[in-house]
Scaffold this motif. Structure first.
Motif, PDB file in Angstrom:
ATOM      1  N   THR A 220     -38.175  38.121  52.399  1.00  0.00           N
ATOM      2  CA  THR A 220     -37.458  38.209  54.440  1.00  0.00           C
ATOM      3  C   THR A 220     -39.075  39.029  55.013  1.00  0.00           C
ATOM      4  O   THR A 220     -39.217  38.785  55.355  1.00  0.00           O
ATOM      5  CB  THR A 220     -36.266  38.509  54.167  1.00  0.00           C
ATOM      6  OG1 THR A 220     -35.455  37.484  53.096  1.00  0.00           O
ATOM      7  CG2 THR A 220     -35.902  37.976  55.725  1.00  0.00           C
TER       8      THR A 220
ATOM      9  N   ARG B 175     -29.325  30.578  61.258  1.00  0.00           N
ATOM     10  CA  ARG B 175     -27.971  31.804  62.058  1.00  0.00           C
ATOM     11  C   ARG B 175     -27.303  29.946  62.944  1.00  0.00           C
ATOM     12  O   ARG B 175     -26.692  30.672  63.833  1.00  0.00           O
ATOM     13  CB  ARG B 175     -28.705  32.524  62.622  1.00  0.00           C
ATOM     14  CG  ARG B 175     -28.806  33.283  62.082  1.00  0.00           C
ATOM     15  CD  ARG B 175     -30.004  34.472  62.378  1.00  0.00           C
ATOM     16  NE  ARG B 175     -28.836  35.296  63.095  1.00  0.00           N
ATOM     17  CZ  ARG B 175     -28.318  36.399  62.706  1.00  0.00           C
ATOM     18  NH1 ARG B 175     -28.750  36.859  61.222  1.00  0.00           N
ATOM     19  NH2 ARG B 175     -27.254  37.582  64.095  1.00  0.00           N
TER      20      ARG B 175
ATOM     21  N   VAL C 271     -34.891  30.210  61.264  1.00  0.00           N
ATOM     22  CA  VAL C 271     -33.833  31.706  61.061  1.00  0.00           C
ATOM     23  C   VAL C 271     -32.932  30.445  62.020  1.00  0.00           C
ATOM     24  O   VAL C 271     -31.534  30.777  61.738  1.00  0.00           O
ATOM     25  CB  VAL C 271     -35.176  32.212  62.175  1.00  0.00           C
ATOM     26  CG1 VAL C 271     -33.359  33.100  62.307  1.00  0.00           C
ATOM     27  CG2 VAL C 271     -35.414  33.730  61.339  1.00  0.00           C
TER      28      VAL C 271
ATOM     29  N   TYR D 278     -37.384  38.678  64.870  1.00  0.00           N
ATOM     30  CA  TYR D 278     -36.248  38.608  64.306  1.00  0.00           C
ATOM     31  C   TYR D 278     -36.533  39.846  63.437  1.00  0.00           C
ATOM     32  O   TYR D 278     -35.447  40.441  63.198  1.00  0.00           O
ATOM     33  CB  TYR D 278     -35.970  37.228  63.571  1.00  0.00           C
ATOM     34  CG  TYR D 278     -34.805  37.507  62.531  1.00  0.00           C
ATOM     35  CD1 TYR D 278     -33.439  37.546  62.904  1.00  0.00           C
ATOM     36  CD2 TYR D 278     -35.083  37.609  61.035  1.00  0.00           C
ATOM     37  CE1 TYR D 278     -31.891  37.918  62.229  1.00  0.00           C
ATOM     38  CE2 TYR D 278     -33.646  38.038  60.582  1.00  0.00           C
ATOM     39  CZ  TYR D 278     -31.901  37.758  61.239  1.00  0.00           C
ATOM     40  OH  TYR D 278     -31.279  38.845  60.616  1.00  0.00           O
TER      41      TYR D 278
ATOM     42  N   GLY E 174     -40.096  36.261  57.166  1.00  0.00           N
ATOM     43  CA  GLY E 174     -40.080  35.551  58.081  1.00  0.00           C
ATOM     44  C   GLY E 174     -40.084  36.090  59.519  1.00  0.00           C
ATOM     45  O   GLY E 174     -41.591  36.626  59.567  1.00  0.00           O
TER      46      GLY E 174
END
Length: 676
Positions: free
Chosen positions: A137, A257, A253, A145, A141
């Motif tokens: 991550t 989410r 993301v 974030y 990622g």
């Protein structure tokens, strides 16, 4: 290669156990050939993460060791990590690698591994799976974030550390015949992990405030551009290529989410601000984050990446090479240059010249490809200048010359024009500086004409957004003069002087210069006397200056605490979060804790925890936790003001960060025997 990956024939293990291990290793190799490399298919399953027992055969010691080593070697190859978690990632990888000697000895021991050893190795492997997921991550990622969730990510790292300690504690070292040297190595690592405290460096504090500032929906002043550019640089999102990759990461993301979640909306808003600063088109992240629109019309046709212009993302007709060696469509790059840009749109490097050279080889390849694929480009619109009308070199030179005119009206108009032109155009800031505008503007700061003074200090504010210009302005001895305007100028000039000091203080050496020039008392004075905008400019500049430890004491000596308390009490100013953030910085200094930790302040904090907004409660709990961690009498005072039941409520219903802070306070109460 780790000795663990050697075949038994290459090792020096006893022959009987060697033959046994050889059979197991050959079985593992056959499995790899049938199912693919272990590291690409193990460690990410839900069963691995939550420990569901499947119908798979019971693991044996050799398998577990081999799989654990593969996981360690996988994370060691991940390479770079996101800047906000880089230190924690490298630390975790280093600790995992330090366990390789342990696995070496287990791998080559002569006796079978006992059942409790198998159980411990199985638990250790699960910890490695969790670590791998966390590190991936931080490697792949969304940078925005991960910055917003930096504290939550820190909690995850500590959870992995704790599980790693528990698994290593349970290893039966005596029964598996591990050497004293390796055992001591492991025990030392466990001790260091348990002793380690959460990192609280100023870089994280600065990052949090920058994120809060550019997420503000009420403060859209020009000084925010400086914050956006600094934050983009800090997160390594200051190139077109990196912003494209970030767009893809954010879309992932959003899938996890939900597009409408508050967190995703905030991330997209910050991404779009970065794109606007770097003249990129703002597109819908959720529609198609990577493909240009024309590609979706081409069905299964795959267009070579090299054929696309980096500006328009369309197939080029007349490709040309610029000074950096990058290739663009002639019309697009010419419009970029005509808009007064002197940098490469792709690399952001400043260009030595603006000459264009036809890329005949690429043009021939594109032509052949078009004919072979029967490809026809859609009609394209011309490239609009992202900064509006262009600024000519002659105009810049003329304006700088007029700053030294003997007529006040000419000087006033020139300073105003430079102020307006440098407000939104990054390239103009460089060109004005190169043409000598900074020394002339600094000279105008001493003029008695209030409008000239206002335009000059605001123009310097705008020019200071460029990092090179920050140094040039400081080298012209402008900081003492700006502080003089901050003390004695008209209110708008004072406000913009504070904003200029904030921008200049982004360089560490300028933090010291501003403090030694008595800038901190002048900012505290504006914090007391200024308008709402002036107070915000002052507290923002003071926060940045107090990232320097010595400046915290200077701010306290200058009397910063009383006006900050007034900001907490006057809800109409809507500056509770800013004041609490400043308090959170000051309480990390012993003198700050002494000045702040008075009974009345504890009562104010508890009142905010009871009645404040979710964000207010989060900040107040953070300050109270920092105070209470250094002096248990503060938590006793808070209990007397009735904080307990509200902390319990926040620990269950508050924001994620507020929940962690509330639980931390409850833990402090428990360990200090202060629970009601």
């Amino acid at each position: 290669m780790s000795p663990l990956l050697q075949t038994p024939e290459e090792s020096t293990a006893p022959s009987r156990s060697g033959r046994k291990l050889a059979r197991t290793t050959m079985g593992l190799e056959r499995d790899k050939k049938r199912h693919g490399d272990f590291e690409d298919r193990r460690g990410d399953t839900l069963a691995d993460e939550i420990g569901i027992v499947t119908a798979a055969p019971a693991p044996n010691g050799v398998d577990l060791v081999q799989e654990s080593v593969s996981l360690i070697e996988y994370v060691a190859r991940l390479g770079d990590f996101r800047s906000t978690q880089r230190q924690e990632c490298y630390s975790l990888v280093r600790r995992m690698k330090s366990l390789l000697p342990l696995f070496d000895e287990i791998r080559f021991l002569g006796s079978a591994i006992p059942p409790n050893g198998i159980a411990s190795l199985s638990k250790l492997k699960k910890v490695f799976c969790s670590a791998k997921k966390l590190l991936k991550t931080c490697n792949e990622g969304s940078k925005i974030y991960l910055a917003l969730e930096s504290e939550a990510m820190m909690v995850k790292f500590h959870a992995v550390h704790e599980k790693l300690c528990q698994a290593l504690d349970e290893l039966p070292f005596d029964e598996i015949e591990v050497s004293v040297e390796v055992r001591e190595q492991v025990e030392l690592m466990v001790t260091q992990l348990r002793r380690g405290k959460r990192r609280k460096d100023t870089q994280d504090m600065e990052l949090a405030v920058d994120l809060m500032a550019i997420s503000s929906k009420t403060d859209e002043r020009n000084a925010d551009i400086a914050i956006i550019e600094r934050l983009a640089k800090k997160l390594d999102l200051n190139t077109v290529e990196n912003l494209k990759k970030e767009t893809i990461a954010i879309s992932n993301v959003a899938k996890e989410r939900g597009q409408t979640s508050e967190c995703v909306e905030q991330i997209v808003e910050i991404l779009n601000k970065f794109k606007q600063v770097f003249a990129m088109e703002v597109i819908d992240v959720f529609e198609d984050p990577v493909k240009p629109k024309l590609l979706s019309k081409s069905g299964s046709l795959v267009i070579p990446h090299e054929f696309l212009c980096p500006i328009t993302l369309e197939v080029m007709r007349d490709p040309v090479i610029i000074a950096t060696g990058q290739t663009f469509e002639r019309e697009s790059i010419q419009k970029w240059f005509d808009s007064n840009h002197r940098t490469c749109p792709k690399t952001r490097e400043r260009l030595g010249h603006l000459s264009l050279a036809s890329n005949h080889a690429l043009k021939n390849l594109i032509t052949q490809w078009r004919q072979t694929k029967n490809y026809k480009s859609p009609n394209t619109e011309g490239l609009a200048s992202p900064q509006g009308s262009s600024i000519k070199q002659e105009e810049i030179s003329s304006l700088v010359e007029e700053l030294s005119s003997c007529q006040l009206e000419v000087q006033r108009r020139a300073a105003k024009d430079i102020r307006m032109l440098s407000k939104e155009n990054p390239e103009s800031r460089i060109l004005f500086a190169e043409n000598g505008a900074i020394p002339a503007l600094v000279q105008l700061l001493t003029y008695p004409d209030s409008k000239i003074q206002e335009h000059a200090v605001t123009a310097l504010l705008n020019l200071s957004i460029n990092d090179t210009n920050k140094k040039l302005i400081a080298n012209e001895q402008a900081i003492p003069t700006i502080i003089d305007v901050l003390r004695n100028g008209r209110m708008e000039s004072r406000e913009n002087s504070a904003a200029a000091l904030f921008s200049l203080s982004m360089l560490d050496e300028n933090k010291v210069t501003i403090a030694l020039s008595d800038g901190i008392p002048a900012l505290v004075e504006l914090l007391e006397q200024g308008t709402v905008r002036g107070k915000k400019d002052a507290v923002t500049a003071l926060f940045n200056l107090c990232l320097n430890q010595a400046n915290k004491a200077r701010a306290i000596d200058a009397g910063i605490v009383p006006p900050l308390l007034l900001l907490l009490k006057d809800k109409k100013l809507n500056m509770v979060d800013e004041a609490l953030s400043m308090f959170l910085l000051l309480v990390t200094h012993p003198q700050g804790r002494y000045e702040i930790g008075q009974l009345s302040f504890i009562g104010t904090l508890v009142d905010i925890i009871k009645k404040g907004t979710p964000k207010n409660k989060e900040c107040a709990a953070s300050v109270l936790l920092e105070l209470s961690s250094n002096n248990s009498s503060h938590i006793l005072a808070a209990l007397q003001f009735g904080v307990y039941e509200h902390l319990v409520d926040i620990s269950e219903t508050g924001t994620n960060r507020a929940q962690r802070k509330a639980r931390g306070l409850l833990q402090v109460m428990k360990t200090s025997d202060q629970l009601p």
